[in-house]
Scaffold this active site. Sequence first.
Site, mmCIF file in Angstrom:
data_model
loop_
_atom_site.group_PDB
_atom_site.id
_atom_site.type_symbol
_atom_site.label_atom_id
_atom_site.label_comp_id
_atom_site.label_asym_id
_atom_site.label_seq_id
_atom_site.Cartn_x
_atom_site.Cartn_y
_atom_site.Cartn_z
ATOM 1 N N ARG A 45 0.806 -1.222 0.000
ATOM 2 C CA ARG A 45 0.000 0.000 0.000
ATOM 3 C C ARG A 45 0.843 1.277 0.000
ATOM 4 O O ARG A 45 0.337 2.367 -0.229
ATOM 5 C CB ARG A 45 -0.952 -0.031 1.222
ATOM 6 C CG ARG A 45 -2.043 -1.070 1.086
ATOM 7 C CD ARG A 45 -2.725 -1.370 2.422
ATOM 8 N NE ARG A 45 -1.946 -2.305 3.247
ATOM 9 C CZ ARG A 45 -2.342 -2.764 4.435
ATOM 10 N NH1 ARG A 45 -3.492 -2.341 4.946
ATOM 11 N NH2 ARG A 45 -1.613 -3.616 5.125
ATOM 12 N N GLN A 72 12.024 -14.771 6.028
ATOM 13 C CA GLN A 72 10.732 -15.323 5.631
ATOM 14 C C GLN A 72 10.693 -15.170 4.109
ATOM 15 O O GLN A 72 10.447 -14.091 3.590
ATOM 16 C CB GLN A 72 9.591 -14.541 6.291
ATOM 17 C CG GLN A 72 8.228 -15.127 6.017
ATOM 18 C CD GLN A 72 7.097 -14.152 6.396
ATOM 19 O OE1 GLN A 72 7.314 -12.952 6.525
ATOM 20 N NE2 GLN A 72 5.899 -14.676 6.539
ATOM 21 N N GLY A 112 1.924 -14.149 5.734
ATOM 22 C CA GLY A 112 1.163 -13.613 6.865
ATOM 23 C C GLY A 112 1.997 -13.446 8.123
ATOM 24 O O GLY A 112 3.101 -13.989 8.242
ATOM 25 N N GLY A 134 -7.252 -4.835 12.922
ATOM 26 C CA GLY A 134 -7.919 -6.012 13.486
ATOM 27 C C GLY A 134 -8.750 -5.579 14.685
ATOM 28 O O GLY A 134 -8.293 -4.779 15.502
ATOM 29 N N GLU A 138 -9.732 -9.655 11.593
ATOM 30 C CA GLU A 138 -9.179 -8.692 10.638
ATOM 31 C C GLU A 138 -10.309 -7.976 9.886
ATOM 32 O O GLU A 138 -11.369 -8.554 9.655
ATOM 33 C CB GLU A 138 -8.263 -9.411 9.646
ATOM 34 C CG GLU A 138 -6.990 -9.947 10.261
ATOM 35 C CD GLU A 138 -6.222 -8.883 11.026
ATOM 36 O OE1 GLU A 138 -5.857 -7.858 10.432
ATOM 37 O OE2 GLU A 138 -5.990 -9.070 12.235
ATOM 38 N N ASN A 184 0.622 2.062 6.833
ATOM 39 C CA ASN A 184 0.416 1.197 5.672
ATOM 40 C C ASN A 184 0.445 1.973 4.363
ATOM 41 O O ASN A 184 0.648 1.392 3.309
ATOM 42 C CB ASN A 184 -0.919 0.455 5.805
ATOM 43 C CG ASN A 184 -0.895 -0.512 6.990
ATOM 44 O OD1 ASN A 184 0.094 -1.209 7.192
ATOM 45 N ND2 ASN A 184 -1.952 -0.525 7.766
ATOM 46 N N LYS A 222 32.569 26.834 1.826
ATOM 47 C CA LYS A 222 32.648 25.374 1.701
ATOM 48 C C LYS A 222 33.986 24.898 2.234
ATOM 49 O O LYS A 222 35.013 25.474 1.913
ATOM 50 C CB LYS A 222 32.515 24.992 0.223
ATOM 51 C CG LYS A 222 32.516 23.514 -0.036
ATOM 52 C CD LYS A 222 33.257 23.129 -1.313
ATOM 53 C CE LYS A 222 34.733 22.939 -1.078
ATOM 54 N NZ LYS A 222 35.472 22.364 -2.210
HETATM 55 C C1 UD1 Z 1 -1.717 -6.228 11.378
HETATM 56 C C2 UD1 Z 1 -2.636 -7.091 12.249
HETATM 57 C C3 UD1 Z 1 -3.833 -6.264 12.669
HETATM 58 C C4 UD1 Z 1 -3.387 -4.998 13.384
HETATM 59 C C5 UD1 Z 1 -2.375 -4.220 12.545
HETATM 60 C C6 UD1 Z 1 -1.770 -3.125 13.376
HETATM 61 C C7 UD1 Z 1 -2.434 -9.423 11.527
HETATM 62 C C8 UD1 Z 1 -3.059 -10.524 10.766
HETATM 63 N N1 UD1 Z 1 -3.055 -8.250 11.512
HETATM 64 O O1 UD1 Z 1 -2.447 -5.886 10.200
HETATM 65 O O2 UD1 Z 1 -4.693 -7.021 13.518
HETATM 66 O O3 UD1 Z 1 -4.508 -4.197 13.679
HETATM 67 O O4 UD1 Z 1 -1.314 -5.064 12.098
HETATM 68 O O5 UD1 Z 1 -0.961 -2.263 12.621
HETATM 69 O O6 UD1 Z 1 -1.406 -9.636 12.141
HETATM 70 N N2 UD1 Z 1 4.721 -9.030 7.922
HETATM 71 C C9 UD1 Z 1 5.691 -10.007 7.773
HETATM 72 N N3 UD1 Z 1 5.414 -11.113 7.017
HETATM 73 C C10 UD1 Z 1 4.200 -11.287 6.438
HETATM 74 C C11 UD1 Z 1 3.223 -10.299 6.607
HETATM 75 C C12 UD1 Z 1 3.498 -9.168 7.359
HETATM 76 O O7 UD1 Z 1 6.797 -9.873 8.288
HETATM 77 O O8 UD1 Z 1 4.033 -12.325 5.792
HETATM 78 C C13 UD1 Z 1 5.041 -7.829 8.715
HETATM 79 C C14 UD1 Z 1 4.974 -6.543 7.901
HETATM 80 O O9 UD1 Z 1 6.228 -6.245 7.329
HETATM 81 C C15 UD1 Z 1 4.560 -5.504 8.946
HETATM 82 C C16 UD1 Z 1 3.786 -6.319 9.969
HETATM 83 O O10 UD1 Z 1 4.094 -7.668 9.744
HETATM 84 O O11 UD1 Z 1 5.663 -4.907 9.582
HETATM 85 C C17 UD1 Z 1 2.286 -6.133 9.848
HETATM 86 O O12 UD1 Z 1 1.888 -6.448 8.523
HETATM 87 P P1 UD1 Z 1 0.774 -5.627 7.774
HETATM 88 O O13 UD1 Z 1 0.583 -6.226 6.448
HETATM 89 O O14 UD1 Z 1 1.026 -4.174 7.864
HETATM 90 O O15 UD1 Z 1 -0.489 -6.024 8.687
HETATM 91 P P2 UD1 Z 1 -1.798 -5.167 8.890
HETATM 92 O O16 UD1 Z 1 -2.713 -5.405 7.761
HETATM 93 O O17 UD1 Z 1 -1.458 -3.772 9.214
HETATM 94 MG MG MG Z 2 0.341 -2.648 9.161
#
Ligand code: UD1
Ligand code: MG
Length: 453
Positions: A15, A72, A77, A139, A153, A226, A349
């Site tokens: 995003r 990862q 997720g 979430g 979520e 985000n 400078k």
């Molecule tokens: C996540 C939470 C949500 C919370 C929000 C707060 C989950 C499923 N959801 O959503 O409940 O309200 O954060 O900001 O956890 N990441 C990884 N590997 C992945 C996916 C994500 O390392 O496979 C990391 C991302 O880099 C990021 C963090 O996890 O730093 C959160 O990921 P993001 O996609 O921003 O989750 P949200 O949709 O914001």
């Molecule tokens: Mg996030």
Amino acid sequence: MINTAIILAAGQGTRMKSKIPKVLHKVAGISMLEHVLDTLRKADVNRKIIILGHGAELIEKALDDEIEIVYQREQLGTGHAVMQANDLLNVSDKTILVLCGDTPLLKSETINKLEEKHHSSNAVITVLTAVIDDPQGYGRIIRDDKGIKAIVEEKDASDVEKIVKEINTGTYCFDGAFLKEFLEKLTNNNVQKEYYLTDLVKLAAQEGLRVESFILEDIKESLGINNRVQLAQAEKILRFRTMEKLMLSGVTIIDPQATYIEAGVKIGSDTVVYPGTYLEGNTIIGEDCIIGPATRVVASIIGNNSYVQNSVILESQIGNNCQIGPFAYLRPGTFLEDNVKVGDFVEIKKSKIGKGSKVPHLSYIGDAFVGENVNIGCGTITCNFDGENKHVTKIDDKAFIGSNTNLVAPVSIGKNAVIGAGSTITQDVPENALGIARQRQKNIPGWQKGKKD
Ligand code: UD1
Ligand code: MG
């Protein structure tokens, strides 16, 4: 004490619509990730693990040895992300903190309070939550009379669940033994086909295990970045946090709305900052200074009682009681001793200007060593570049450089020497001498009259 902190930073940050990994985007001059690491440094954390995936090579460069890296390879997720670190976790760990690399406003005090709550309540999960007016995208915390039942979520939430204003900040404490065992039980049975870390709450509740929450007092801390709109919101919050701290420590900021000060800047008491001022990097400004209006200072040090207006100062060092500007441009490597005056339309400078010396107007000083109590006349230029190489100009104490002088480097002007105005100086001038290098003036009497006749 937190035994282990796991930072999630493998996501792409789709995003953000960016080539740069999300956590490397800067907020108030420092990357989001650096803010999070800083918070962890201040909190009571024993060991740190970071999960990297998307843009790992770039992020790794910004990390030091204090942190263990886990990859990862596929981003399936937040739950899947933590699973990658499972082998490194200890069942004996009472407290494993999981937090996101995209929540730069979180404070160390909050982390410590969350940990205390987790410790005292004997819960297997303690979630940091916040109650906010616009919960969209987060979430939702679903409770029943026994406590927290699940985190749902946004994309999986029913209309009723979407109304809930208590959100998951993405920060939690887990019991080590619980986490190791239950991570394996996560499935990706949801709209996004992801392994959600948040599903651990439902699994714990189903087993009758205790899930607790710690509700944030200052909801601003929960902002997860985000997209670029949230990035700008975080920027503003952090900027105000920095300025508030400065104001409470005795710095006057005339109009905080019109002032930009990055998190790493330090300012002494009774200094006044005027509007339109940008203070960036690890700039340090002393006491009793006046900075601005319309001034930019980047990674520089300014002493006490100095005055800078309408100027740009980059990677320079300025002493006490100096006067800079209006409209001065001090480029990297400028070093001004105390009581120096640099006036309007002057560029300096990689030069040192000694105590009490003045460069009051319209000059370029580059690669120069200027002694003490030197006066550099209006329009003086150091010709430091011969088209291929840069050369040094030396001007000794108390020399007087007449206006509109060209000093063709390499060249030295001795102590107490005087340069006649309008000279182009190509040879060294000894101390106490007058150096003059220009055409002698010729007057032709009656020249106008003769022309008319
Ligand atoms: C996540 C939470 C949500 C919370 C929000 C707060 C989950 C499923 N959801 O959503 O409940 O309200 O954060 O900001 O956890 N990441 C990884 N590997 C992945 C996916 C994500 O390392 O496979 C990391 C991302 O880099 C990021 C963090 O996890 O730093 C959160 O990921 P993001 O996609 O921003 O989750 P949200 O949709 O914001
Ligand atoms: Mg996030």
